[in-house]
Design a protein around this motif. Structure first.
Motif, mmCIF file in Angstrom:
data_model
loop_
_atom_site.group_PDB
_atom_site.id
_atom_site.type_symbol
_atom_site.label_atom_id
_atom_site.label_comp_id
_atom_site.label_asym_id
_atom_site.label_seq_id
_atom_site.Cartn_x
_atom_site.Cartn_y
_atom_site.Cartn_z
ATOM 1 N N ALA A 343 0.838 -1.199 0.000
ATOM 2 C CA ALA A 343 0.000 0.000 0.000
ATOM 3 C C ALA A 343 0.873 1.249 0.000
ATOM 4 C CB ALA A 343 -0.927 0.001 1.212
ATOM 5 N N ASN A 344 0.528 2.174 -0.859
ATOM 6 C CA ASN A 344 1.275 3.432 -0.972
ATOM 7 C C ASN A 344 0.704 4.477 -0.026
ATOM 8 O OD1 ASN A 344 2.420 3.804 -4.408
ATOM 9 N ND2 ASN A 344 2.528 2.070 -3.035
ATOM 10 N N GLY A 345 1.581 5.191 0.653
ATOM 11 C CA GLY A 345 1.135 6.274 1.510
ATOM 12 C C GLY A 345 1.918 6.310 2.807
ATOM 13 N N MET A 346 2.039 7.502 3.380
ATOM 14 C CA MET A 346 2.768 7.698 4.626
ATOM 15 C C MET A 346 1.997 8.657 5.525
ATOM 16 S SD MET A 346 6.718 8.220 3.388
ATOM 17 C CE MET A 346 6.362 9.909 2.925
ATOM 18 N N PRO A 347 2.138 8.509 6.840
ATOM 19 C CA PRO A 347 1.555 9.508 7.738
ATOM 20 C C PRO A 347 2.339 10.811 7.641
ATOM 21 C CG PRO A 347 2.906 7.963 8.981
ATOM 22 C CD PRO A 347 2.847 7.444 7.571
#
Length: 482
Positions: A343-347
């Motif tokens: 899954a792509n994405g970061m906080p």
């Protein structure tokens, strides 16, 4: 004894906006700023801001919160956790995404999303509507109704198998937006280039997270920007380009704006403070740093900083997209996924402002007024959030009181989102928001949350001046307009 004139007075701080820096008191009555000056009268409560900076609460216009992905994966945060993180980071307004997927009715998606926000949000919020299924019903029935009830922006994707719109559908969305005075935000990358490169990397056995950066050829960004700009010029429909990551992309934005196309653009901290080398870690460790578009090179960072300085890019958002490092998040496709299955994405919603403050104010890059402009004033103006993004008489009392000298070491477990890690662990920043106020309410004080879940307010809005056409469509479109 006469009652105090004000509910709250912030006394003796340095007040900064996008245009001015001054020593002043700020007085609040109810939800509004009612006076700015020296030696203001007493308040029922007073905060001594001597030696502190009194800044507008941040406006983060690009946050993925309690959002279902096209693959059926719910990201880590609830509205309560994401907006709590926002508040601790000095952000008092967010815009998140009500995400339609193929087969979903847009008005139902938005109604369901409202229920989530109303239950959990502690800061004020608005929505962008993601259009993955721009059917006739969506564009001619649901979109006009929703724009009329204050949902003024839509987002589309030019890549991702389950989300992307082709060129004809892109024009359909831009046309519908023009007719309904909506603003269009775009994730613009060339889908064919990304798909082609990804397949060939996997065929060669290049499966680790570090190859994610290579799977998004840098040429895919500028090409898509140019294609989007051509469509926007044809229809005379203003657009916002999300998360610019390359020097070629920044140049394409500058070129389009120089040609009179009404294009706005943003970038994010990951493109200013990280490079593709951050993904080059043993095993699956690099998954922590996977986002789309990916981080690039040091030369791209410099080009993007320059574009922010010149005004070619007007906003720095977080693109907060938190996934846990387990089977509920990054590794939902299995224990040993390829980069395509992660899954792509970061906080990022909590650390956006501290990272930028450290770079822009503490280290002197672009300065305090530009910091306020890029993180609060411009997003409030572009997305038409009246009362937000500045400290002004009559405006909402959204204020963050910063200790400019406080040094903070960022570590995993430090932030308040639910991803369980931060991609900025190990970095130190100088400057931190210690007291945060939203519409006159104390949100954060003494390291504790003071606001109740659900106390944030939905901000109904129209698209505003930034999204209005210039009145110069192409001749063929002028013909259609009659």
């Amino acid at each position: 004894m006469t009652d105090p004139a004000y509910d709250l007075v912030i006394r003796g701080g340095t007040v900064a906006t996008a245009s001015d820096v001054m020593e002043a008191d700020v007085a609040i009555r109810g939800e509004e700023v009612v006076a700015i000056g020296r030696d203001l009268g007493p308040g029922r409560r007073e905060i001594d801001a001597g030696g502190k900076l009194v800044l507008p609460g941040g406006v983060d216009p690009h946050c993925h919160v309690e959002q279902l992905s096209a693959n059926g994966l719910l990201n880590a945060d609830t509205f309560e956790s994401a907006t709590t993180a926002a508040a601790f980071g000095g952000t008092t307004t967010i815009i998140s995404f009500a995400a339609q997927h193929v087969g979903m009715r847009l008005k139902t998606v938005v109604a369901d999303y409202h229920a989530l926000a109303e239950r959990g949000a502690v800061v004020d919020y608005a929505f962008h509507m993601i259009l993955a299924d721009p059917t006739e019903e969506t564009l001619t029935i649901d979109l006009p109704e929703l724009v009329g009830t204050g949902h003024a922006t839509v987002k589309i994707f030019m890549t991702y198998d389950r989300l992307r719109v082709d060129d004809e559908k892109l024009l359909d969305v831009l046309w519908a937006a023009r007719q309904n005075r909506a603003f269009v935000c775009v994730h613009a990358e060339n889908h064919g280039m990304i798909s082609w490169m990804g397949k060939r990397l996997l065929e060669k056995g290049f499966t680790a997270p570090r190859y994610h950066a290579m799977s998004h050829p840098r040429a895919s960004e500028a090409e898509a920007f140019d294609r989007l700009a051509a469509a926007a010029r044809m229809l005379d429909q203003p657009v916002m380009v999300f998360h610019v990551s390359t020097k070629e992309g920044a140049a394409a934005i500058r070129r389009a704006r120089g040609e009179g196309i009404k294009v706005f653009a943003e970038t994010c901290p990951q493109y200013l403070f990280m490079t593709a080398s951050d993904l080059d870690k043993p095993g699956l460790e690099g998954a922590k740093w996977m986002c789309s578009p990916p981080q690039r090179e040091a030369s791209d960072q410099e080009a993007i900083w320059r574009a922010l300085e010149l005004g070619d890019l007007q906003v720095v958002s977080s693109d907060h997209a938190p996934y846990r490092l387990d089977a509920t998040g990054k590794f939902s496709s299995g224990a040993n996924p390829t980069f395509k299955g992660i899954a792509n994405g970061m906080p990022g919603v909590e650390l956006r402002l501290p990272l930028l403050f450290d770079a822009m104010v503490s280290k002197g890059r672009l300065g305090l007024r530009k910091f306020v402009e890029l993180t609060a004033t411009n997003p409030a103006r572009i997305y038409n959030l009246p009362g937000k993004g500045s400290i002004a008489v009559g405006g909402d009392a959204d204020i963050a009181i910063w200790d400019p000298d406080r040094e903070v070491l960022i570590e995993d477990g430090f932030t308040h989102d639910l991803s369980g890690y931060t991609p900025y662990a190990g970095r130190s920043v100088r400057g931190w928001p210690e007291t945060v106020i939203g519409r006159g309410r104390i949100l954060v004080e003494d390291g504790a949350l003071r606001a109740e879940p659900g106390s944030g307010r939905f901000l109904a809005r129209d698209a505003g001046e930034a999204a209005r056409p210039l009145g110069t469509p192409s001749p063929e479109i002028a013909l259609l307009l009659g």
